[in-house]
Structure formats: structure tokens, C-alpha cells
Design a protein around this motif. Structure first.
Motif, mmCIF file in Angstrom:
data_model
loop_
_atom_site.group_PDB
_atom_site.id
_atom_site.type_symbol
_atom_site.label_atom_id
_atom_site.label_comp_id
_atom_site.label_asym_id
_atom_site.label_seq_id
_atom_site.Cartn_x
_atom_site.Cartn_y
_atom_site.Cartn_z
ATOM 1 N N LEU A 111 -22.638 -81.401 -86.047
ATOM 2 C CA LEU A 111 -23.802 -82.098 -85.498
ATOM 3 C C LEU A 111 -23.529 -82.654 -84.099
ATOM 4 O O LEU A 111 -24.351 -82.480 -83.185
ATOM 5 C CB LEU A 111 -24.249 -83.211 -86.450
ATOM 6 N N PRO A 112 -22.373 -83.326 -83.877
ATOM 7 C CA PRO A 112 -22.081 -83.726 -82.495
ATOM 8 C C PRO A 112 -22.003 -82.526 -81.543
ATOM 9 O O PRO A 112 -22.407 -82.627 -80.379
ATOM 10 C CB PRO A 112 -20.721 -84.425 -82.608
ATOM 11 N N ALA A 113 -21.509 -81.388 -82.038
ATOM 12 C CA ALA A 113 -21.429 -80.192 -81.189
ATOM 13 C C ALA A 113 -22.817 -79.699 -80.811
ATOM 14 O O ALA A 113 -23.060 -79.280 -79.668
ATOM 15 C CB ALA A 113 -20.644 -79.088 -81.902
ATOM 16 N N ARG A 114 -23.755 -79.756 -81.734
ATOM 17 C CA ARG A 114 -25.125 -79.349 -81.431
ATOM 18 C C ARG A 114 -25.747 -80.284 -80.401
ATOM 19 O O ARG A 114 -26.474 -79.857 -79.507
ATOM 20 C CB ARG A 114 -25.970 -79.343 -82.700
ATOM 21 N N ARG A 115 -25.469 -81.575 -80.543
ATOM 22 C CA ARG A 115 -25.998 -82.517 -79.554
ATOM 23 C C ARG A 115 -25.395 -82.246 -78.180
ATOM 24 O O ARG A 115 -26.044 -82.427 -77.149
ATOM 25 C CB ARG A 115 -25.716 -83.950 -79.985
ATOM 26 N N ALA A 116 -24.125 -81.815 -78.161
ATOM 27 C CA ALA A 116 -23.492 -81.477 -76.878
ATOM 28 C C ALA A 116 -24.219 -80.311 -76.206
ATOM 29 O O ALA A 116 -24.406 -80.297 -74.983
ATOM 30 C CB ALA A 116 -22.023 -81.129 -77.099
#
Length: 844
Positions: A383-388
Motif C-alpha cells: 500500500l505505501p508503494a502504491r501511494r508512492a
């Protein structure tokens, strides 16, 4: 993008280590659990290999090699017949008694914490396939009565040397024998906490079989060129009725299957705690990558500006997660070795001693470490990677780039849904006892509620954060106000860090409530259902010689006494626990309400049963089997369920003896006759059995305390295993604060520039840490209290009738959480206070 991601990761080694720390601890628990159970399995394999012969001849119904169930035995004459069978090289009769405890020089028994104390005879015969039964380390084997050989571990623990007199407890009269130590023996794989005393055959028969010329089982050794199956076929032709022959391979498989079930339970038990640690670690990983992505937002925007796609940016962050997972899994696997030693030491405190067995390294912990480590890290970082990947290219032109946080609406809705499912599961488990497997519903309800609260904690924690805000402003002024505002700046981050601590404290608090309730229930059971003055028993449940009871009843001042024996029997194909009592005395010591018939009518052919809607009634026939024996018993009494008459089946001692149950007393109830003061009588009773440390004499309060001890031991193990999850949560607070300091470097520099002192800065970070820790503790203790009550209420029918809430203990948990908050803030606060003001202001 791959090279850029790896360079970014290597340029921030501190962040890499902090990101990997949670996965290191979680994976270490998984790999350590597998290493420990593999080691345990190897140790048992070594024992099993040396505990069967090529062909084992035993009474029918016996499932344990080199020992029998109950008192079924085989006449010694059968040994000679088997030695003459074609294909047999020799036949040896074996004796095995599981309660031959060695008494140390300090007057205490060796072991007694669950591992057996084996008393066996020496035959000189080999185990299956020519294996040695044991290797003589020093001295010689016993050759006559009054001689004993001990396993090396027991000899070392007691300090006995060759020529010393060794006291050993026996089932006969006298209940304590003394023999001269003539040798020590080493067993393949060790003894796993058990003690082994080896005697000459005739002497072993005298000590353990009442002097009868019989054996528990017989090993038949095959001649060269003869297989186990061929020898078994030949042996079957000469066996008397009630005796069976199995190959050593089949007997070993039986033992391994039984051991495998136990090992499976231990492995599952440990992996449950490993899963808890990993879930707690997942919160830390999500938090860490969210902070890292936020810190690198301008860098990621620059990648987008020069042509990188969303997918490439997302993949670069996922690649970092893979590297973190690999590093964490590798270090976790190595740390798992140390943790396996720690688990080994923990279980060793309770009788499962593997100190003599080297750790086993197989493929299982390696595969589990990398699969679990990589899976948890990548999933948690996704999820943090998608936000990135969602960072727009134009953000590269701004100084203050903020990665967009998604709305909390979906999170709260999902959390609310899980809360609803959890409450439904709890309701089914508590209020619908006829539902299939209500405890499963209860467990799932607890899981869903815990996850639901974790997801909605940013919302649920607001009232507590508001209270902290008001208190901080009043007590610490502007510094307190800034600490409060910082905790509200990113509520999800605060809540996620607190949720990690919440999970650990929820389980600890739940077990505290359940443990206190269980102990309070025991106290009530004893106070309301036992009317005897004293109870003689073994704290670990080991039966003892009837001669000990005879000693106790012969003490001046003793009035009535009642022996109690027990066994696990088969009724309609199910295992049931049956008590053997003296029928004419049971109502004197146990105030049981009789619904129909009378206990006085019990004889060798009858039984008493507890009242139940679908159970047998007065006059019905109940078929009870034990080993090779079976009896049709007539119901002569029906009584209301009583916790002191566990199992719901009661027979007279004669009926138990007729089934072939070994005549050993499990406990004895005693009353004084009034001629001797109670305290003096207890002293006299204790002195009469002082040479038999297997037995203690207590009053009702002491007996209740004795029954509470195993609960305390279980809680000790659970607290120790949950401790790792709590440690991960605490490190999560440290990690979050440290990364937050890095994230707010410029802000901290500006605050220092306008007059904030180092001391005030450290205090601000400390107050932030306390908010996180106390929020997690408050949610955890609250949920743990609710879950503990739910578990207790679901087990009322099992005897857990009293709800006891350890208020002081729960309060201590919250206070310790606040202290943890103070300690967790030390390093981040110190690091923040040492930042150079000008460099901090210039940081981008």
C-alpha cells in the motif's frame, strides 16, 4: 529505476536496519519454533529407535513399547518359549515402570515436572536391528539385588558417584528402595528430561511387579537373514491368549505417531505466538514504509518528472521491500537459532530437557523464514508503494511535498464490518452453546474484533488523545501542546504504532483475566466441595504406592480416610476418565448430591454416573474397557455433576482392580479424630511421608494452591512467548519516533532556531511516545478485559465459574506502558536534540 532504488536504499542504511528489525524478530520466532520442534523430533526418534525390539510381544491393547498400560503382564515362561522359535536369536523379558523417581541428596525427586521417571531392567539384549539399548558410560551393569545404574544426566544432576546409595521411589511396600550406584548409561538422543534407573531383572520384578515372575513385554531378536515380518509370523504361533506380537517397525510407528501428535501441538502452539509477532511486525513495516515514502516524496516526484511511470515507481519501492525482506529473513533465521535455544531453556524449566540434544537444522526453518519474511514484508509494503506511485511529477517543483493519504472512510467502514462480524462471533460463542464448535466462533470473534479495532483505532483513539491534549497543555504548556499536535498530525501513523502494542497487551490482559478467574474457580471448588481436613497427593499428578496411604492412616489422630484412584477407560469407543473410591466413605469427604440410588450400593459389578439428559439411568448397563479387560457395569447411583468427581464416572476400588488398573493411589482424603490439634496432626502426617517427596500433605487452602501452580506455569510460558510481540511493538514506537525525527528534521531545526531548548525538544518527543504507548495500552487492556470475560463465561460449564478481574495487574500494565513510552523516546529524543540547527534548517 532498479539501480536508483537500490542506491537509495544503501544510502540510508539506518532506515534499512530499522525497516528490517520487525521482520527479523518475527521470522526468528518462526524459524526458532521449527528448529526447536525438529530438535525435539530428532531426540524422540533416537529414543524410539532404542525402545523397541525386532518383534515386540505385549498384552493386547498395550500401545507403548517397553511398558504396559495398566497391570497386564506376561508370564516369564513365555520368554523361554519365544527363544526357541525358528528364526529367533534370543528373547528378553522387559520391565518398565514410569514412576521410579530418584531422590537426590537434597531430599527432592529428580524431574517430576511431566517427564517420566523410568525404572527398567537390564537384559543385555539389543533393540531392533541390533541397536544398543544404551551405552554404558562408566562402571558396570547391575548384576544383583540392591544395585542400580542411572542415566548420565540424572547422575550429574544429583551428584551421585559410583558406590553411593541412591534412593528410588517404588509402587510397592516399602515405597522407597535404596540401591548402590554401580554404573551410568548414555541413551541415544538423551532422555528429554526423563530419569532412567536400571536394575537387575529379579530385583526389578521385586520393586515394580510385586515379586511376580512376569514381564511387561518381551523383545524377540531376529537371527541373521530373518526379517521382522517373518519372525513375527513365527512368534504368533506360540503366543498364549491375550498376548499379541508386532514388528519393531510397527511398534516404532505407533510411538512416532503418538509423539507426532504431541509435537504437532507444540509446533502449532509456538507458531500461534509467531503469527502474533508477525502481525505486530506488519504494523511496524507498514508504518516504516509509509514514513520512508513520505520522506522520499520529492525524490520519487523527480523520477516521475524525468519519465518514470507509476508502475516503475511502485516497483522500485516493492524492490526495496524485497531487499528488506531478504535481509530480515536471513538475520531472522540466524537469530532463530538463539531463540530456539531460549525456547529450549523455557520448556526445560517444565521438564522437557533437551540440553543433551544438539539443535537440528533441516530445510523447514529455512523455507519458512524466507517465505514468511518476504511475504509479510512485500504485502505490508504494497500500500505505501502504491501511494508512492501516485506522487505527481509536478510535485518535484515544490519544497514541501506530501504524499496523499487516502481517505479513512474505507478503512473505518472495513473496520466497522470486521467489528460487526467479531461481535456476532462472540455472541454465537457465548449465547448459543448448541452451535457447532462454539469456541471456534468465540476465537474468530476475538480475531475480527481485534482487527476491527486496529483499523478504526484512529477514530476510537480520539477521545483519549483529547484527554492527553488537555492534560499536556495544562502541565507542560507549549511543549505539551506541540506534542499533542504532533500525535494528531498523522492519526493513522499514531494509531498503527499504538495498535501494534495493543495486540500484544490484549492477549496478555486476556490471559491475566482468564488465569485469575481459573484460580478463583479452583478456590471456590475446593471450599464448596471438599470437607476433608487434609489431602495427600502428588503436585504433578503422579500416583503413589498404597503403602504410603497405610502410613498416613496409621498416624495417631487420624480418623476416617478415603483412597482415590483413577484411570482412562473406554466407554462406547470413547476415552473417559473414571474415579475409583471407597463407596462407603465418599459422601463423608465430597458433599455430592445423589439423584437416584446410593454410592453404598457400588460393588465390583456396578458404577455411578453423573446426571445428564442423554446419559445412562439407574439400572442401565455401561460397558467399560481397559486394556484387554472389559466389564458390563450396572448403574447403581446417579449424582449431580460435581467438579471433584471429574469425568462423570465413579466406581469402587474393587471394580477398578477387576479391570486391571494398576493399584496406585492418586490422592487420599483424611480427617482428624479430634484428639490431636489440626496443626500438630498435619505436621505428623507430613513427617510420616518425609522420605517420599513424591507426596505432600496439605489442608484445603494448600491443596487449592497446589492446583493453582500449573496455571501459573502456563501463564509464565504464555507471557514469555507473548513478550516478543510486545518487544516488537515497543521497538515499533522507537522506530516510528526515530523516522519521524528524520522526517521532521527541518521543522526541528526551525523550532530550535526560535528558542526551543534541547531539553524541551526531548520532552516533546517523550510526551509523543507516552501518548502512543498509553493509547495502545488502554485499547489493549480494555479489549483484553472484555475477551477474558468472554472466555471465562464460555467455560462456565467446564468448571470456570468465578470471574476474577485482576485490577491491580491491569493497572500495572498501563503504568508500564507509560514507562515504556518514556524509555522508547530516549534514543530518538537524544538524536533530535543533537541535530545541528543550521544543517537541519537546510535539510530538504
Amino acid at each position: 529505476m532498479i539501480r536508483a532504488g537500490l542506491k537509495s536504499l544503501m544510502a540510508r542504511k539506518l532506515r534499512l536496519v530499522m525497516s528490517a528489525f520487525a521482520i527479523i524478530l518475527g521470522v526468528s520466532f518462526v524459524s526458532g519454533s521449527f528448529i526447536f520442534t525438529d530438535t525435539l523430533g530428532r531426540a524422540f526418534d533416537g529414543i524410539v529407535a532404542g525402545s523397541v525390539g525386532d518383534v515386540v510381544v505385549r498384552p493386547e491393547g498395550t500401545q507403548v513399547a517397553n511398558g504396559s498400560q495398566g497391570s497386564s503382564t506376561i508370564p516369564a515362561s513365555v520368554v523361554a518359549d519365544l527363544a526357541e522359535v525358528e528364526g529367533a536369536a534370543r528373547a528378553d523379558g522387559n520391565i518398565g515402570f514410569p514412576g521410579a523417581f530418584v531422590v537426590g541428596p537434597d531430599g527432592k525427586i529428580v524431574g517430576g515436572q511431566g517427564a517420566p521417571a523410568l525404572g527398567v531392567n537390564h537384559t543385555g539384549g539389543p533393540a531392533a536391528d541390533g541397536r544398543e539399548f544404551g551405552t554404558l558410560e562408566s562402571g558396570r551393569w547391575p548384576e544383583s539385588a540392591g544395585e542400580v545404574v542411572l542415566d548420565t544426566t540424572t547422575a550429574e544432576r544429583t551428584g551421585y558417584a559410583l558406590g553411593d546409595t541412591v534412593p528410588v521411589l517404588t509402587p510397592g511396600d516399602p515405597p522407597r528402595a535404596e540401591a548402590t550406584l554401580v554404573g551410568t548409561v548414555e541413551f541415544t538422543g538423551g532422555t528429554i528430561g526423563a530419569s532412567v534407573a536400571v536394575f537387575e531383572t529379579g530385583y526389578a520384578q521385586e520393586l515394580f511387579l510385586g515379586g511376580q515372575d512376569v514381564f511387561n513385554d518381551i523383545w524377540v531378536t531376529r537371527a541373521d537373514g530373518v526379517s521382522q515380518d517373518e519372525l513375527r509370523t513365527a512368534v504368533k504361533e506360540v503366543l498364549p491368549e491375550g498376548v499379541e506380537a508386532v514388528t519393531g517397525a510397527a511398534a516404532a510407528e505407533e510411538a512416532e505417531n503418538a509423539i507426532g501428535q504431541g509435537l504437532s501441538f507444540i509446533n502449532t502452539f509456538l507458531l500461534v505466538f509467531a503469527a502474533v509477532a508477525l502481525v505486530v511486525g506488519a504494523f511496524l513495516i507498514v508504518n516504516t514504509f509509509s514514513i520512508l515514502v513520505a520522506q522520499r516524496s520529492r525524490e520519487l516526484a523527480l523520477f516521475r518528472a524525468i519519465g518514470a511511470t507509476r508502475r516503475q515507481v511502485t516497483r522500485s519501492v516493492v524492490l526495496e521491500a524485497v531487499v528488506v525482506g531478504l535481509v530480515g529473513s536471513t538475520l531472522g533465521l540466524l537469530l532463530g537459532v538463539g531463540l530456539a535455544l531460549g525456547i529450549q531453556g523455557l520448556f526445560g524449566r517444565f521438564g522437557l530437557d533437551l540440553s543433551g540434544t544438539p539443535l537440528a537444522f533441516t530445510w523447514r526453518p529455512v523455507v519458512a523464514a524466507y517465505v514468511v519474511g518476504l511475504a509479510f514484508t512485500v504485502v505490508a509494503a504494497y500500500l505505501p508503494a502504491r501511494r508512492a506511485g501516485a506522487v505527481p511529477p509536478v510535485a518535484a517543483m515544490r519544497d514541501d511535498v506530501v504524499v496523499a493519504e487516502s481517505s479513512m472512510h474505507r478503512r473505518v467502514i472495513l473496520g466497522g464490518l470486521l467489528l460487526g462480524l467479531g461481535v456476532t462471533g462472540l455472541a454465537v460463542g457465548l449465547f448459543l452453546p448448541d452451535a457447532p464448535r462454539p469456541l471456534v466462533f468465540l476465537g474468530l470473534g476475538i480475531l475480527f474484533v481485534l482487527l476491527g479495532v486496529a483499523l478504526t483505532s484512529p477514530l476510537l483513539g480520539r477521545p483519549l488523545l483529547a484527554v492527553f491534549g488537555a492534560a499536556y497543555r495544562r502541565l507542560f504548556g507549549a511543549v505539551g501542546a506541540m506534542a499533542h499536535e504532533n500525535s494528531l498530525r498523522n492519526p493513522r501513523r499514531t494509531a498503527a504504532t499504538a495498535s501494534a502494542l495493543m495486540i500484544g497487551l490484549t492477549l496478555v490482559s486476556m490471559m491475566s483475566v482468564f488465569g485469575a478467574s481459573a484460580k478463583a474457580s479452583i478456590d471456590r471448588i475446593i471450599s464448596e466441595n471438599a470437607v476433608g481436613d487434609f489431602v495427600a497427593s502428588n503436585p504433578v499428578g503422579q500416583s503413589f504406592s498404597p503403602a504410603i496411604t497405610d502410613r498416613l492412616t496409621a498416624v495417631d489422630g487420624v480418623g476416617e480416610a478415603m483412597r482415590v484412584r483413577n484411570a482412562v477407560v473406554q466407554v462406547d469407543g470413547d476415552d473417559r476418565f473414571v474415579l475409583g473410591v471407597e463407596p462407603e466413605r465418599i459422601t463423608t469427604f465430597v458433599p455430592v448430591a445423589v439423584v437416584a440410588g446410593s454410592f453404598a450400593d457400588l460393588d465390583e459389578q456396578s458404577i455411578a454416573v453423573s446426571e445428564s439428559a442423554d446419559g445412562p439411568a439407574l439400572g442401565d448397563i455401561v460397558t467399560v474397557s481397559f486394556g484387554t479387560e472389559s466389564a458390563d457395569l450396572t448403574v447403581r447411583a446417579v449424582y449431580e455433576s460435581n467438579p471433584l468427581l471429574a469425568g462423570g464416572l465413579v466406581v469402587g476400588l474393587d471394580a477398578l482392580a477387576a479391570l486391571g488398573v494398576e493399584q496406585q493411589d492418586a490422592m487420599v482424603y483424611l480427617n482428624g479424630d479430634g484428639s490431636v490439634p489440626v496443626d500438630d496432626l498435619q505436621t505428623a502426617l507430613s513427617e510420616s511421608v518425609a522420605d517420599v517427596p513424591l507426596v505432600t500433605v496439605t489442608d484445603q487452602a494448600g491443596y487449592a494452591e497446589q492446583l493453582r501452580a500449573p496455571i501459573d506455569q502456563l501463564l509464565f510460558i504464555i507471557y514469555a512467548l507473548l513478550g516478543l510481540a510486545v518487544v516488537i511493538a515497543v521497538l515499533g514506537i522507537v522506530n516510528t519516533l526515530a523516522l519521524s525525527v528524520i522526517e521532521r528534521t527541518r521543522e526541528i531545526g526551525l523550532l530550535r532556531a526560535v528558542g526551543l531548548s534541547r531539553r524541551q525538544l526531548r520532552r516533546m518527543i517523550r510526551l509523543e511516545s507516552i501518548v502512543i504507548a498509553v493509547l495502545g495500552a488502554a485499547l489493549g487492556v480494555g479489549l483484553g478485559l472484555a475477551f477474558g470475560v468472554a472466555v471465562q463465561r464460555s467455560l462456565v460449564e467446564e468448571g470456570f465459574e468465578v470471574l476474577e478481574v485482576p485490577i491491580t495487574q491491569l493497572g500495572i500494565f498501563v503504568a508500564l506502558a507509560a514507562l515504556v513510552g518514556v524509555l522508547a523516546a530516549w534514543w530518538p529524543g537524544r538524536r533530535a536534540a543533537r541535530l545541528d540547527v543550521l544543517r537541519a534548517i537546510a535539510t530538504e
